[in-house]
Design a protein around this motif. Structure first.
Motif, PDB file in Angstrom:
ATOM      1  N   THR A 144      -0.128  23.784  -4.807  1.00  0.00           N
ATOM      2  CA  THR A 144      -1.422  23.467  -4.534  1.00  0.00           C
ATOM      3  C   THR A 144      -1.768  21.994  -4.320  1.00  0.00           C
ATOM      4  N   VAL A 145      -1.518  20.926  -5.673  1.00  0.00           N
ATOM      5  CA  VAL A 145      -1.617  19.837  -6.313  1.00  0.00           C
ATOM      6  C   VAL A 145      -0.974  19.166  -4.930  1.00  0.00           C
ATOM      7  N   LEU A 146       0.358  19.591  -4.537  1.00  0.00           N
ATOM      8  CA  LEU A 146       1.024  19.232  -4.040  1.00  0.00           C
ATOM      9  C   LEU A 146       0.670  18.972  -2.237  1.00  0.00           C
ATOM     10  N   GLU A 147      -0.227  19.759  -2.240  1.00  0.00           N
ATOM     11  CA  GLU A 147      -0.484  19.476  -0.824  1.00  0.00           C
ATOM     12  C   GLU A 147      -1.868  18.481  -0.660  1.00  0.00           C
ATOM     13  N   TYR A 148      -2.639  18.947  -1.862  1.00  0.00           N
ATOM     14  CA  TYR A 148      -3.375  18.168  -2.310  1.00  0.00           C
ATOM     15  C   TYR A 148      -3.470  17.388  -2.171  1.00  0.00           C
ATOM     16  N   MET A 149      -2.270  16.352  -3.039  1.00  0.00           N
ATOM     17  CA  MET A 149      -1.894  14.702  -3.157  1.00  0.00           C
ATOM     18  C   MET A 149      -1.917  14.343  -1.349  1.00  0.00           C
ATOM     19  N   GLU A 150      -1.479  15.389  -0.239  1.00  0.00           N
ATOM     20  CA  GLU A 150      -1.218  14.992   0.407  1.00  0.00           C
ATOM     21  C   GLU A 150      -2.170  14.609   1.723  1.00  0.00           C
ATOM     22  N   VAL A 151      -2.705  15.681   1.692  1.00  0.00           N
ATOM     23  CA  VAL A 151      -3.942  15.530   2.845  1.00  0.00           C
ATOM     24  C   VAL A 151      -5.373  15.177   1.848  1.00  0.00           C
ATOM     25  N   MET A 152      -5.087  13.883   0.783  1.00  0.00           N
ATOM     26  CA  MET A 152      -5.746  13.758   0.341  1.00  0.00           C
ATOM     27  C   MET A 152      -5.604  11.645   1.086  1.00  0.00           C
ATOM     28  N   THR A 153      -3.881  11.716   0.659  1.00  0.00           N
ATOM     29  CA  THR A 153      -3.502  10.671   1.364  1.00  0.00           C
ATOM     30  C   THR A 153      -3.792   9.799   2.415  1.00  0.00           C
ATOM     31  N   GLU A 154      -4.106  11.538   3.336  1.00  0.00           N
ATOM     32  CA  GLU A 154      -4.005  11.293   4.755  1.00  0.00           C
ATOM     33  C   GLU A 154      -5.515  10.569   5.387  1.00  0.00           C
ATOM     34  N   LEU A 155      -6.081  11.122   4.202  1.00  0.00           N
ATOM     35  CA  LEU A 155      -7.798  10.978   4.421  1.00  0.00           C
ATOM     36  C   LEU A 155      -8.203   9.368   3.611  1.00  0.00           C
ATOM     37  N   GLY A 156      -7.224   8.896   2.589  1.00  0.00           N
ATOM     38  CA  GLY A 156      -7.122   7.620   2.229  1.00  0.00           C
ATOM     39  C   GLY A 156      -6.742   6.293   3.803  1.00  0.00           C
ATOM     40  N   HIS A 157      -5.559   6.539   4.344  1.00  0.00           N
ATOM     41  CA  HIS A 157      -5.554   5.924   5.752  1.00  0.00           C
ATOM     42  C   HIS A 157      -6.255   5.694   6.141  1.00  0.00           C
ATOM     43  N   THR A 158      -7.178   6.972   6.419  1.00  0.00           N
ATOM     44  CA  THR A 158      -8.563   7.085   7.167  1.00  0.00           C
ATOM     45  C   THR A 158      -9.110   5.974   6.964  1.00  0.00           C
ATOM     46  N   LEU A 159      -9.908   6.474   5.546  1.00  0.00           N
ATOM     47  CA  LEU A 159     -10.780   5.674   5.410  1.00  0.00           C
ATOM     48  C   LEU A 159     -10.616   4.075   5.239  1.00  0.00           C
ATOM     49  N   MET A 160      -9.070   3.843   4.968  1.00  0.00           N
ATOM     50  CA  MET A 160      -8.706   2.161   5.240  1.00  0.00           C
ATOM     51  C   MET A 160      -8.921   1.835   6.992  1.00  0.00           C
ATOM     52  N   ALA A 161      -8.521   2.357   7.423  1.00  0.00           N
ATOM     53  CA  ALA A 161      -9.153   2.042   8.859  1.00  0.00           C
ATOM     54  C   ALA A 161     -10.496   1.558   8.899  1.00  0.00           C
ATOM     55  N   GLY A 162     -11.258   2.320   8.345  1.00  0.00           N
ATOM     56  CA  GLY A 162     -13.024   2.591   8.483  1.00  0.00           C
ATOM     57  C   GLY A 162     -13.144   1.297   8.004  1.00  0.00           C
ATOM     58  N   ILE A 163     -12.321   0.734   6.083  1.00  0.00           N
ATOM     59  CA  ILE A 163     -12.939  -0.503   5.714  1.00  0.00           C
ATOM     60  C   ILE A 163     -12.954  -1.862   6.589  1.00  0.00           C
ATOM     61  N   ALA A 164     -11.252  -1.265   7.110  1.00  0.00           N
ATOM     62  CA  ALA A 164     -10.681  -2.364   7.808  1.00  0.00           C
ATOM     63  C   ALA A 164     -11.895  -2.675   8.992  1.00  0.00           C
ATOM     64  N   LEU A 165     -12.721  -1.822   9.323  1.00  0.00           N
ATOM     65  CA  LEU A 165     -13.315  -2.189  10.771  1.00  0.00           C
ATOM     66  C   LEU A 165     -14.392  -3.163  10.376  1.00  0.00           C
ATOM     67  N   SER A 166     -14.810  -2.097   9.383  1.00  0.00           N
ATOM     68  CA  SER A 166     -16.468  -2.398   8.405  1.00  0.00           C
ATOM     69  C   SER A 166     -16.213  -4.113   7.885  1.00  0.00           C
ATOM     70  N   LEU A 167     -15.033  -4.369   7.876  1.00  0.00           N
ATOM     71  CA  LEU A 167     -14.716  -6.057   7.454  1.00  0.00           C
ATOM     72  C   LEU A 167     -14.461  -6.928   8.806  1.00  0.00           C
ATOM     73  N   GLY A 168     -15.098  -6.323  10.134  1.00  0.00           N
ATOM     74  CA  GLY A 168     -14.474  -7.122  10.959  1.00  0.00           C
ATOM     75  C   GLY A 168     -13.277  -7.218  11.519  1.00  0.00           C
ATOM     76  N   LEU A 169     -12.262  -6.429  10.757  1.00  0.00           N
ATOM     77  CA  LEU A 169     -10.663  -6.883  10.726  1.00  0.00           C
ATOM     78  C   LEU A 169     -10.016  -5.676  11.638  1.00  0.00           C
ATOM     79  N   GLU A 170      -8.872  -5.972  12.063  1.00  0.00           N
ATOM     80  CA  GLU A 170      -7.794  -4.922  12.772  1.00  0.00           C
ATOM     81  C   GLU A 170      -7.416  -3.426  11.946  1.00  0.00           C
ATOM     82  N   GLU A 171      -7.838  -3.030  13.058  1.00  0.00           N
ATOM     83  CA  GLU A 171      -8.296  -1.492  12.035  1.00  0.00           C
ATOM     84  C   GLU A 171      -6.591  -0.474  10.938  1.00  0.00           C
ATOM     85  N   SER A 172      -5.139  -2.105  10.924  1.00  0.00           N
ATOM     86  CA  SER A 172      -4.132  -1.558  10.380  1.00  0.00           C
ATOM     87  C   SER A 172      -4.113  -2.675   9.244  1.00  0.00           C
ATOM     88  N   TYR A 173      -5.544  -2.969   9.316  1.00  0.00           N
ATOM     89  CA  TYR A 173      -5.022  -4.440   8.440  1.00  0.00           C
ATOM     90  C   TYR A 173      -4.543  -4.011   6.970  1.00  0.00           C
TER      91      TYR A 173
END
Ligand code: AKG
Ligand code: FE2
Length: 358
Positions: A144-173
Motif C-alpha cells: 500500500t505504501v509503495l503504491e501510494y508513493m508511486e501515485v503521488m510521484t505521478e501527481l508531483g510530476h503533474t503539479l510541477m508541469a502546472g507550476i512551470a506553466l504558472s511561471l510562463g515556462l515550458e511544462e517540462s522545465y
C-alpha cells in the motif's frame, strides 16, 4: 512572460484549486496554472481537489497506519530508524524529532523511493537513498505504501508541469533540470492528543518551519491542527474531504527569487484524538544544483529576517543534497553520526551554516 512581484498583505484563507484539467491535460490547464500562480504568490499553500488519487487507496493507507501506531512501542521499534542507516528510513517515537531544537509531539515512519543495492546512488553510498523498512506483521502495509508513493510521484510530476506553466515556462522545465529523477521522501505521522489543555502550552506537534525541497503534498485526516503563517496571523488549514494540501518548499522559493514563497507552518493537535498526516515531499534530485530561474522583472525578495531559521534560501551554494543534509542533522541530532558527519559532508554543512548566519 513579465512577472510582477506581489506585495504580500497577508492572506486569511488558503485557496482551493481544482486541478482536473491539469491531470487530463486539456486546454483549461492554463486557467489552473494561473490559479496556482496566484496561490503560490499570495500564500505559498493551496488545497488541490480533482486530483484523481484513488480514495480507496487513501483509506487503506489510513487504516493500515492506524493499525501500525496502535501497537505497543516494542513492536514499533522493530523498524526503528537506527536500523535504516544512511537511507534514513523507519520509525521514530514521540519526542525524538526536533524542530528548532525542541522535541515534536509526534511519532512517525520515514519512507522514500524504494531503491535496491544495485541502484547507482545506493552503490555510491548517497545518504537518503536505499530500501525501506516495513512492519512484517501488518499484511499489505508494504504494497500500500509503495503504491501510494508511486501515485503521488505521478501527481508531483503533474503539479510541477502546472507550476512551470504558472511561471510562463515550458511544462517540462523542472523535469528537464531537477525532477526527472526526484528525491522522494514520504512520512506518516501520528500526533497524540494532549493529556490536558494546559499540557498543550508551547508544545507543538511540529514547530514552526518551512519545507526544504520543491513541493509538499499533504494528506491529513479529519482532526485539523495544521496552521499556516500569514502576515495577519496564523491561518488554519482545516481538513477538506478528499483534498491534499500543497505547499512550496525552500528550493522553489530560491528558484523564483522569493516570488513563490516557502511559507512557515506548524501543527498543534487539539482534537483530543490521535491525528494522522501523510506528507509527501517531491524534491530536486539529490545531486542537482538549484539555480535561479531568469524571470523578467524579478529581483530577489529575501525574507531572511522574518524566517523561522533566520537563514536565506538564496545564499547557499551547493547541491540540494548539501542543503537537505544540513537541515536534517538538526532535526535528528543522533543521526548526524550515521550519515552526516562524514568528513566531507560535514565540512559542507558547516560552510552552508556559516553562510546562512553571515
Ligand atoms: O502534519 C502536518 O500536517 C504537517 C507536517 C509538516 O509540516 C512536515 O512534515 O513538514
Ligand atoms: Fe512542513
Amino acid at each position: 512572460m513579465k512577472i510582477s512581484p506581489v506585495v504580500n498583505e497577508g492572506f486569511s484563507q488558503i485557496p482551493i484549486v481544482d486541478i482536473s484539467a491539469l491531470v487530463s491535460r486539456t486546454d483549461e490547464r492554463h486557467t489552473v496554472a494561473s490559479q496556482i500562480k496566484q496561490a503560490c504568490c499570495e500564500c505559498g499553500f493551496f488545497y488541490i481537489v480533482g486530483h484523481g488519487v484513488d480514495e480507496n487507496l487513501q483509506q487503506r493507507l489510513e487504516l493500515l497506519s492506524r493499525q501500525f501506531f496502535a501497537q505497543d512501542l516494542e513492536a514499533k521499534l522493530k523498524i526503528r530508524m537506527a536500523l535504516g542507516g544512511k537511507a534514513w528510513r523507519g520509525y521514530f517515537p514521540v519526542g525524538d524529532e526536533l524542530t528548532s531544537g525542541k522535541p515534536d509531539q509526534k511519532e512517525g515512519i520515514y519512507f522514500g523511493a524504494e531503491l535496491g543495492e544495485e541502484h547507482p546512488l545506493v552503490q555510491d553510498g548517497t545518504p537518503m537513498h536505499g530500501s525501506n523498512l516495513f512492519p512484517a506483521n501488518i499484511p499489505l502495509f508494504r504494497e500500500t505504501v509503495l503504491e501510494y508513493m508511486e501515485v503521488m510521484t505521478e501527481l508531483g510530476h503533474t503539479l510541477m508541469a502546472g507550476i512551470a506553466l504558472s511561471l510562463g515556462l515550458e511544462e517540462s522545465y523542472f523535469a528537464d533540470r531537477y525532477t526527472a529523477d526526484p528525491l522522494i521522501l514520504f512520512r506518516i505521522f501520528n500526533y497524540p492528543p494532549y493529556s490536558s489543555p494546559s499540557d498543550s502550552q508551547d508544545k507543538w506537534g511540529v514547530g514552526e518551519h518551512t519545507d526544504y525541497g520543491i513541493l509538499t503534498i499533504l494528506k491529513q485526516d479529519d482532526s485539523g491542527g495544521l496552521q499556516v503563517k500569514s502576515r495577519s496571523g496564523w491561518v488554519a488549514a482545516s481538513p477538506i474531504p478528499n483534498s491534499f494540501v500543497c505547499n512550496i518548499g525552500d528550493m522553489l522559493d530560491r528558484m523564483t527569487g522569493g516570488l513563490y514563497r516557502s511559507t512557515p507552518h506548524r501543527v498543534q493537535n487539539l482534537s483530543g484524538r490521535y491525528r494522522l498526516s501523510f506528507p509527501f515531499f517531491f524534491d530536486p534530485n539529490f545531486n542537482a544544483e538549484v539555480k535561479r530561474i531568469e524571470l523578467d522583472g524579478l529581483s530577489i525578495n529575501d525574507d531572511k529576517k522574518q524566517r523561522w531559521d533566520g537563514a536565506s534560501v538564496h545564499d547557499f551554494r551547493g547541491t540540494y543534497g548539501d542543503y537537505v543534509l544540513s537541515k536534517v542533522s538538526k532535526v535528528f541530532p543522533e543521526l548526524r553520526r550515521t550519515f552526516v558527519l562524514t568528513a566531507d559532508s560535514y565540512s559542507r554543512e558547516q560552510a552552508i551554516d556559516n553562510r546562512q548566519q553571515g
